[in-house]
Design a protein around this motif. Structure first.
Motif, short mmCIF file in Angstrom:
data_model
loop_
_atom_site.label_atom_id
_atom_site.label_comp_id
_atom_site.label_asym_id
_atom_site.label_seq_id
_atom_site.Cartn_x
_atom_site.Cartn_y
_atom_site.Cartn_z
N ASP A 342 91.06 -135.06 43.13
CA ASP A 342 90.53 -136.09 42.23
C ASP A 342 90.40 -135.48 40.85
O ASP A 342 89.65 -134.51 40.67
CB ASP A 342 89.17 -136.57 42.75
CG ASP A 342 88.63 -137.77 41.98
OD1 ASP A 342 89.27 -138.20 41.00
OD2 ASP A 342 87.56 -138.28 42.35
N PHE A 343 91.13 -136.00 39.86
CA PHE A 343 91.06 -135.41 38.52
C PHE A 343 91.31 -136.47 37.45
O PHE A 343 91.91 -137.51 37.70
CB PHE A 343 92.06 -134.26 38.37
CG PHE A 343 93.50 -134.67 38.51
CD1 PHE A 343 94.27 -134.99 37.40
CD2 PHE A 343 94.10 -134.72 39.75
CE1 PHE A 343 95.60 -135.36 37.53
CE2 PHE A 343 95.43 -135.08 39.91
CZ PHE A 343 96.18 -135.41 38.78
N ALA A 344 90.82 -136.16 36.26
CA ALA A 344 91.05 -137.02 35.10
C ALA A 344 92.25 -136.50 34.32
O ALA A 344 92.61 -135.32 34.41
CB ALA A 344 89.81 -137.04 34.21
N THR A 345 92.86 -137.36 33.52
CA THR A 345 94.01 -136.94 32.73
C THR A 345 93.59 -136.27 31.43
O THR A 345 94.42 -135.70 30.74
CB THR A 345 94.94 -138.12 32.44
OG1 THR A 345 94.20 -139.19 31.84
CG2 THR A 345 95.59 -138.62 33.71
N GLY A 346 92.32 -136.37 31.07
CA GLY A 346 91.80 -135.55 29.99
C GLY A 346 91.51 -134.16 30.51
O GLY A 346 91.46 -133.92 31.72
N SER A 347 91.30 -133.20 29.60
CA SER A 347 91.00 -131.84 30.05
C SER A 347 89.71 -131.79 30.84
O SER A 347 89.47 -130.85 31.60
CB SER A 347 90.91 -130.90 28.84
OG SER A 347 89.89 -131.33 27.96
N VAL A 348 88.86 -132.80 30.69
CA VAL A 348 87.63 -132.92 31.46
C VAL A 348 87.24 -134.39 31.46
O VAL A 348 87.63 -135.15 30.57
CB VAL A 348 86.51 -132.06 30.83
CG1 VAL A 348 86.11 -132.60 29.47
CG2 VAL A 348 85.29 -131.95 31.74
N ALA A 349 86.51 -134.83 32.47
CA ALA A 349 86.02 -136.21 32.49
C ALA A 349 85.02 -136.40 31.35
O ALA A 349 84.17 -135.53 31.10
CB ALA A 349 85.36 -136.52 33.83
N SER A 350 85.10 -137.52 30.66
CA SER A 350 84.20 -137.78 29.54
C SER A 350 82.74 -137.71 29.96
O SER A 350 81.87 -137.27 29.20
CB SER A 350 84.50 -139.16 28.94
OG SER A 350 85.85 -139.26 28.55
N GLY A 351 82.47 -138.14 31.19
CA GLY A 351 81.09 -138.13 31.67
C GLY A 351 80.50 -136.73 31.76
O GLY A 351 79.28 -136.55 31.65
N LYS A 352 81.35 -135.72 31.97
CA LYS A 352 80.83 -134.35 32.02
C LYS A 352 80.31 -133.92 30.66
O LYS A 352 79.35 -133.14 30.55
CB LYS A 352 81.91 -133.40 32.52
CG LYS A 352 82.32 -133.63 33.96
CD LYS A 352 83.27 -132.55 34.45
CE LYS A 352 83.78 -132.87 35.86
NZ LYS A 352 82.72 -132.92 36.86
N ILE A 353 80.93 -134.42 29.60
CA ILE A 353 80.46 -134.12 28.25
C ILE A 353 79.13 -134.82 28.00
O ILE A 353 78.19 -134.23 27.44
CB ILE A 353 81.52 -134.54 27.22
CG1 ILE A 353 82.81 -133.72 27.43
CG2 ILE A 353 81.01 -134.38 25.81
CD1 ILE A 353 83.98 -134.17 26.60
N ARG A 354 79.02 -136.06 28.44
CA ARG A 354 77.75 -136.78 28.24
C ARG A 354 76.64 -136.19 29.11
O ARG A 354 75.47 -136.20 28.73
CB ARG A 354 77.95 -138.27 28.54
CG ARG A 354 78.85 -138.94 27.51
CD ARG A 354 78.75 -140.46 27.58
NE ARG A 354 79.50 -141.04 26.49
CZ ARG A 354 80.76 -141.42 26.57
NH1 ARG A 354 81.40 -141.28 27.72
NH2 ARG A 354 81.38 -141.94 25.54
N HIS A 355 77.00 -135.68 30.28
CA HIS A 355 75.99 -135.03 31.11
C HIS A 355 75.45 -133.79 30.40
O HIS A 355 74.25 -133.50 30.45
CB HIS A 355 76.59 -134.63 32.46
CG HIS A 355 75.61 -134.01 33.40
ND1 HIS A 355 74.55 -134.69 33.94
CD2 HIS A 355 75.52 -132.73 33.88
CE1 HIS A 355 73.84 -133.88 34.71
NE2 HIS A 355 74.41 -132.68 34.70
N ALA A 356 76.32 -133.04 29.70
CA ALA A 356 75.86 -131.89 28.92
C ALA A 356 74.93 -132.35 27.80
O ALA A 356 73.93 -131.69 27.50
CB ALA A 356 77.06 -131.14 28.35
N ALA A 357 75.25 -133.50 27.19
CA ALA A 357 74.38 -134.03 26.14
C ALA A 357 73.00 -134.38 26.70
O ALA A 357 71.97 -134.13 26.06
CB ALA A 357 75.02 -135.25 25.49
N HIS A 358 72.96 -134.97 27.91
CA HIS A 358 71.68 -135.27 28.57
C HIS A 358 70.84 -134.01 28.72
O HIS A 358 69.62 -134.04 28.59
CB HIS A 358 71.92 -135.86 29.96
CG HIS A 358 72.20 -137.34 29.98
ND1 HIS A 358 71.44 -138.24 29.28
CD2 HIS A 358 73.15 -138.06 30.62
CE1 HIS A 358 71.92 -139.46 29.48
NE2 HIS A 358 72.96 -139.38 30.29
#
Length: 515
Positions: A342-358
């Motif tokens: 299971d993978f995203a076509t971006g280098s990382v799922a956008s949600g992982k970036i928002r989770h870091a922001a949280h």
């Protein structure tokens, strides 16, 4: 000495980015350096590793091309893109050498102190050049050498870590599921539907993919309130009995239509050998792997493709013009866990970036570029016009295009640039689409799936002469995360807990207990 206030800079470097390696798998050596030095001033650029320091010296010496950035040398110099040409006013001196004599002071002297045991010599060279009126850039990896300068600029230094661990609450799987169901039903979502949505979100948290977990609930509830999600929408079959079935999600919770599509697709493939279900008019469906049990139960191989709103930049681009689409394959085994990729076509799922922001944490510079296409560690740039680079360069772009054709054009009559972004337009349905495919091994003569998967995994393992790392195949990371969730509980940032109005003690995850 203090910064040379009021003097024009003898050298200005702006937004310098230097990388090495093949396109799509680059290693960032310099991630957006901006520095200036005035005549008579010594500015140290301190790097944490020799490769980054040497890359800076090579660019300033005209021996290396930068991927991005501008340079102005000499008072009144015009900024220009950095190319492998050293300005005449810049002299690069290795520690142990002296600047050229006989032509008066050089406007800019770059002192290369990247070699070991050159600190004292480099400092003497820098001081001599500064006394003669040169602006001096001292490039070093040594803290003591850098401390001798008038100013120190840290190369690639990420934002300071929080003084203490981000505050989190720990939940058991049952408690987190109950809390999520409660938030959904309080917003008017029916009990059965709330349990389905909550189950998909909690499953992502259990598997360690917090980007797709209950951290999405505040946004989901906002979209329900503002009309982007119709909590009572009933998916409608446009075509149900043909080899390709089509389901209209009608702007409801994405998990509802996705669950029905996965079950229908798997069941039909078990009976006929092959099935496809297109879902259109949908919203966010969560982690694609959450639908794996439908394929496992029916003993068929599943492939799920999903398109989403623009958040990904093409190779070398800065603007987010493509969706962070997703691909998931499920392969049941006779015994044990299924193989799930299971993978995203971006280098990382956008949600992982928002989770870091949280959590108030920086992200790796390879995850995100800002509005000008520069690598950044600030997760907030994602919602300020930044973009996730597509993975794997142009090959990754090829995977994204395949996904767009199958899950977008064919399944939904759309493409990701036309999909509404769920955070930017909470009052509108995303109108995204998915394609579910299933194939029965029986239709292919019942090949020995388990045995051949073992051969495949053995071949991967054999490629590590010193022994394979703990995580080297799909599902291994998720298996570790599930064990940790069972043993210690599931961490949820208190920022999310508070927004949802849940009751939780303010205890860091390291010392908290499950609820």
């Amino acid at each position: 000495m203090t910064e040379a206030a009021g003097r024009p800079p003898a050298l200005s470097v702006a937004d310098l980015i230097v990388a090495e390696g093949p396109e799509g798998a680059e290693r960032i050596l310099i991630a957006g350096l901006t520095v200036s030095v005035a005549a008579g001033e010594i500015v140290a650029v301190r790097a944490d590793d020799a490769a980054s320091a040497q890359a800076l010296v090579q660019v300033l010496d005209g021996r290396r091309r930068a991927q991005y950035g501008a340079l102005a040398a000499g008072t009144g110099g015009r900024p220009r893109r950095v190319a492998p040409v050293r300005p005449a006013s810049v002299t690069v001196v290795r520690a142990g050498q002296a600047p050229p004599t006989g032509a008066g002071p050089r406007p800019v002297v770059v002192v290369d102190a990247t070699a070991s045991d050159t600190g004292a010599v480099a400092t003497d060279v820098a001081r001599t050049a500064a006394r003669e009126g040169s602006g001096v850039l001292l490039v070093t990896t040594d803290a003591d050498t850098a401390a001798e300068a008038d100013r120190v600029v840290h190369l690639n230094r990420p934002p300071a870590a929080p003084a203490r661990a981000p505050e989190q609450a720990l939940f058991s799987t049952a408690a987190l599921t109950a809390a999520a169901i409660g938030s959904l039903t309080s917003a008017g979502v029916g009990e059965e539907r709330a349990a389905l949505v909550a189950g998909v979100l909690v499953d992502a948290d259990v598997r360690g993919h917090f980007s797709h977990g209950v951290g999405l609930l505040p946004m989901y509830l906002d979209r329900v309130e503002r009309g982007g999600i119709d909590p009572a929408a009933e998916p409608e079959w446009i075509c149900e009995d043909a080899p390709v079935a089509v389901l209209d999600a009608r702007g409801g919770f994405g998990q509802v239509a996705a669950g029905r599509a996965a079950e229908h697709c798997a069941r039909r493939a078990a009976a006929t050998g092959l099935a496809a279900v297109a879902v259109r008019g949908n919203n966010h469906v969560g982690m694609l792997a959450a639908y794996r049990e439908h394929f496992v139960r029916h003993g068929v191989v599943g492939l799920i493709l999903n398109i989403s709103g623009p958040s990904v930049a093409a190779p070398g681009a800065g603007r987010p013009t493509l969706g962070n689409d997703a691909v998931c394959m499920v392969v049941p085994r006779g015994e044990g866990r299924p193989l799930v990729v299971d993978f995203a076509t971006g280098s990382v799922a956008s949600g992982k970036i928002r989770h870091a922001a949280h959590r108030g944490e920086p992200v790796p510079a390879t995850w995100l570029v800002d509005r000008r296409g520069r690598p950044t560690t600030d997760p907030g740039e994602l919602d300020r016009g930044g973009a996730v680079p597509v993975f794997g360069g142009h090959k990754g772009l090829g995977v994204a295009v395949i996904t767009e054709v199958l899950a977008g054009i064919l399944a939904g009559g759309t493409v990701s640039p036309l999909v509404h972004k769920q955070r930017a337009e909470p009052e509108r349905s995303m109108d995204c689409s998915q394609l579910f495919l299933a194939l029965s091994p029986a239709a292919f003569g019942d090949p020995p799936v388990d045995e051949l998967l073992d051969v495949l995994s053995g071949a991967v393992t054999a490629g590590y002469p010193q022994g394979a790392p703990r995580v080297h195949l799909p599902e291994q990371q998720e298996e570790l995360a599930e064990a940790a969730a069972l043993d210690s509980g599931i961490p949820v940032p208190l920022t999310v807990v508070e927004r949802l109005g849940w009751t939780a003690d303010r205890t860091p995850a390291a010392s908290g207990g499950t609820r």
